[in-house]
Design a protein around this motif. Sequence first.
Motif, PDB file in Angstrom:
ATOM      1  N   LYS A 205      20.280 -11.574 -50.966  1.00 47.17           N
ATOM      2  CA  LYS A 205      20.399 -11.127 -49.576  1.00 47.17           C
ATOM      3  C   LYS A 205      21.445 -10.043 -49.373  1.00 47.17           C
ATOM      4  CE  LYS A 205      18.549 -14.950 -46.903  1.00 47.17           C
ATOM      5  NZ  LYS A 205      18.786 -15.813 -45.732  1.00 47.17           N
ATOM      6  N   ASN A 251      18.995  -7.682 -35.269  1.00 47.36           N
ATOM      7  CA  ASN A 251      18.221  -7.614 -36.509  1.00 47.36           C
ATOM      8  C   ASN A 251      19.008  -8.180 -37.684  1.00 47.36           C
ATOM      9  OD1 ASN A 251      17.359  -5.282 -38.949  1.00 47.36           O
ATOM     10  ND2 ASN A 251      15.843  -6.667 -38.103  1.00 47.36           N
ATOM     11  N   TYR A 255      18.101 -11.561 -39.834  1.00 45.04           N
ATOM     12  CA  TYR A 255      17.907 -11.549 -41.288  1.00 45.04           C
ATOM     13  C   TYR A 255      18.480 -12.805 -41.943  1.00 45.04           C
ATOM     14  CZ  TYR A 255      18.265 -10.072 -46.157  1.00 45.04           C
ATOM     15  OH  TYR A 255      18.181  -9.996 -47.540  1.00 45.04           O
ATOM     16  N   SER A 264       9.119 -11.586 -48.785  1.00 47.34           N
ATOM     17  CA  SER A 264      10.210 -10.666 -48.489  1.00 47.34           C
ATOM     18  C   SER A 264       9.896  -9.204 -48.794  1.00 47.34           C
ATOM     19  CB  SER A 264      11.508 -11.072 -49.226  1.00 47.34           C
ATOM     20  OG  SER A 264      12.625 -10.393 -48.716  1.00 47.34           O
ATOM     21  N   GLY A 302      13.827 -17.015 -45.159  1.00 48.62           N
ATOM     22  CA  GLY A 302      14.217 -15.918 -44.285  1.00 48.62           C
ATOM     23  C   GLY A 302      13.463 -15.910 -42.979  1.00 48.62           C
ATOM     24  N   LYS A 306       9.223 -11.148 -41.191  1.00 45.59           N
ATOM     25  CA  LYS A 306       9.516 -10.062 -42.130  1.00 45.59           C
ATOM     26  C   LYS A 306       8.313  -9.708 -43.011  1.00 45.59           C
ATOM     27  CE  LYS A 306      13.218  -8.463 -45.203  1.00 45.59           C
ATOM     28  NZ  LYS A 306      12.429  -7.920 -46.279  1.00 45.59           N
ATOM     29  N   TRP A 369      10.508  -6.448 -37.469  1.00 52.72           N
ATOM     30  CA  TRP A 369      10.660  -6.128 -38.889  1.00 52.72           C
ATOM     31  C   TRP A 369       9.774  -4.960 -39.302  1.00 52.72           C
ATOM     32  CZ3 TRP A 369      14.593  -7.138 -41.748  1.00 52.72           C
ATOM     33  CH2 TRP A 369      15.434  -8.201 -41.385  1.00 52.72           C
TER      34      TRP A 369
END
Length: 463
Positions: A205, A251, A255, A264, A302, A306, A369
């Motif tokens: 990450k 944002n 995340y 991802s 996550g 996304k 996203w």
Amino acid sequence: MSPRIDISTAIVDDDNINISPFEDAVAYDKRMKQMLLINAITKNCASSPHEILQKINHAIHDSGDGSKLEATVLSGGCANLSCKVSVDKHPELCVFAKFCFEYALWNPDRTVHYDLQRVDNEYKIMQEMSRKTPDIVVPPLACWDVKHEGQNMKLLLTGWSKGIQFCNQFIDGKVDPRIATKLAYSLAALHNIKDFEPDLNSLVKQCMANRLEFMKAVAKEASKTKTPNDRTEAYCATLGENIITKIMDANIENYNQRDCLIHSDPHVLNILVEAKPSIEDVGGFGPDGTVILCDWEMAMAGPIGKDVGSALSFPIGCMIAHGMNGRLDANVCIDKYVNTLLDTYLSQIEVDGKTVEQVVATLRNIFGWCGRFLYFVYYVRNDQEQGRLFPVYSDLSKERLRDSLGVLGLKLMRLSYDNDHVPASTSLDEVRKTFNSLLQEEVTRGLPKIELSSSPRSVIAVL
């Protein structure tokens, strides 16, 4: 447990290595890694339960025809190496190999290292997904520990997948309608896994977190400019620093959410589809409509939007690009793909238990996203790997497209993250209408003037 293979003394035959003493260090390093990879597979394939590895073992050890393994490098070379590994006299016997190293062999700084655990994580999640959606994930075959000269390495093997990168269909403007449905079901199945490790691959990450902070800094700087260079900077300046900061901070916070397991990185270069029967068949597709989602290395817990957001980014970019070329037929096809992917995915997560409010929140997260990808990857980074693939060819057209994607990306991020702009109570239909309106605006702006004057209703027909 992964079997450990010690091949610290395996590479001793200079005839097999065949490296010139004048060859540069990087090339030497890469070829040594290829030999390490081949030796590891040669030593361990006999004990594998998988048919393809058993066939490879028979070919190189028992066939008597002198067959050998060979590795064709596809990408990488420093911290990892991706190869097609095949039997020279039986090329149909092939697998995909990703060979990852704790340290780049050329780098003396041992504080800079690769997290080998992510390879194990990639193997585990591919196993899980190959059970849930076997038609869209190549079967993982092995994840072996390898040791050489004191360095730990990981070797991931999967089946070999035939196909072409999905981006080609959007570039052509002819998209197989079966792919959207299959991809939507697969991503919904992944996101519906209930028993997952919330810290899975958490070490990956930080790289993305750094990029998000960089994106925020660029947007904030643009929001303060008095002399914008383009529409994107002008839009930032119109919003002002406070709104830009709110959007970017939202944002970044999003995340770090752990809504579900996500791939991802499911952009079009990580999706393989069936090749056309012939290159002359411009509008045709393969008989099965197969699709394979590749490269699970960045999979983690996550934000739920996304994956679909990333998957939509290149198709949306191609819609604007085709609009600039006056190709509304291509936009009809791509628009159908976009809406089918969204409709199927949202319906599936609702079936899986999401409330109406959660479905709306997910849709807004998808658009956020998607916007982040459009703004950061195509505008801020001006990514050459994907950006050069858009079907625009003059420097002026490329810059216009980049600017258009930057503006649209920021507007989609605001749609997602600014509740003062689009209230949280906004219905699903209204969120979709807002998205379609923003996309239509950019497609319309890019159309050649002859299209606008002679067929003013054509864009509405597209969207």
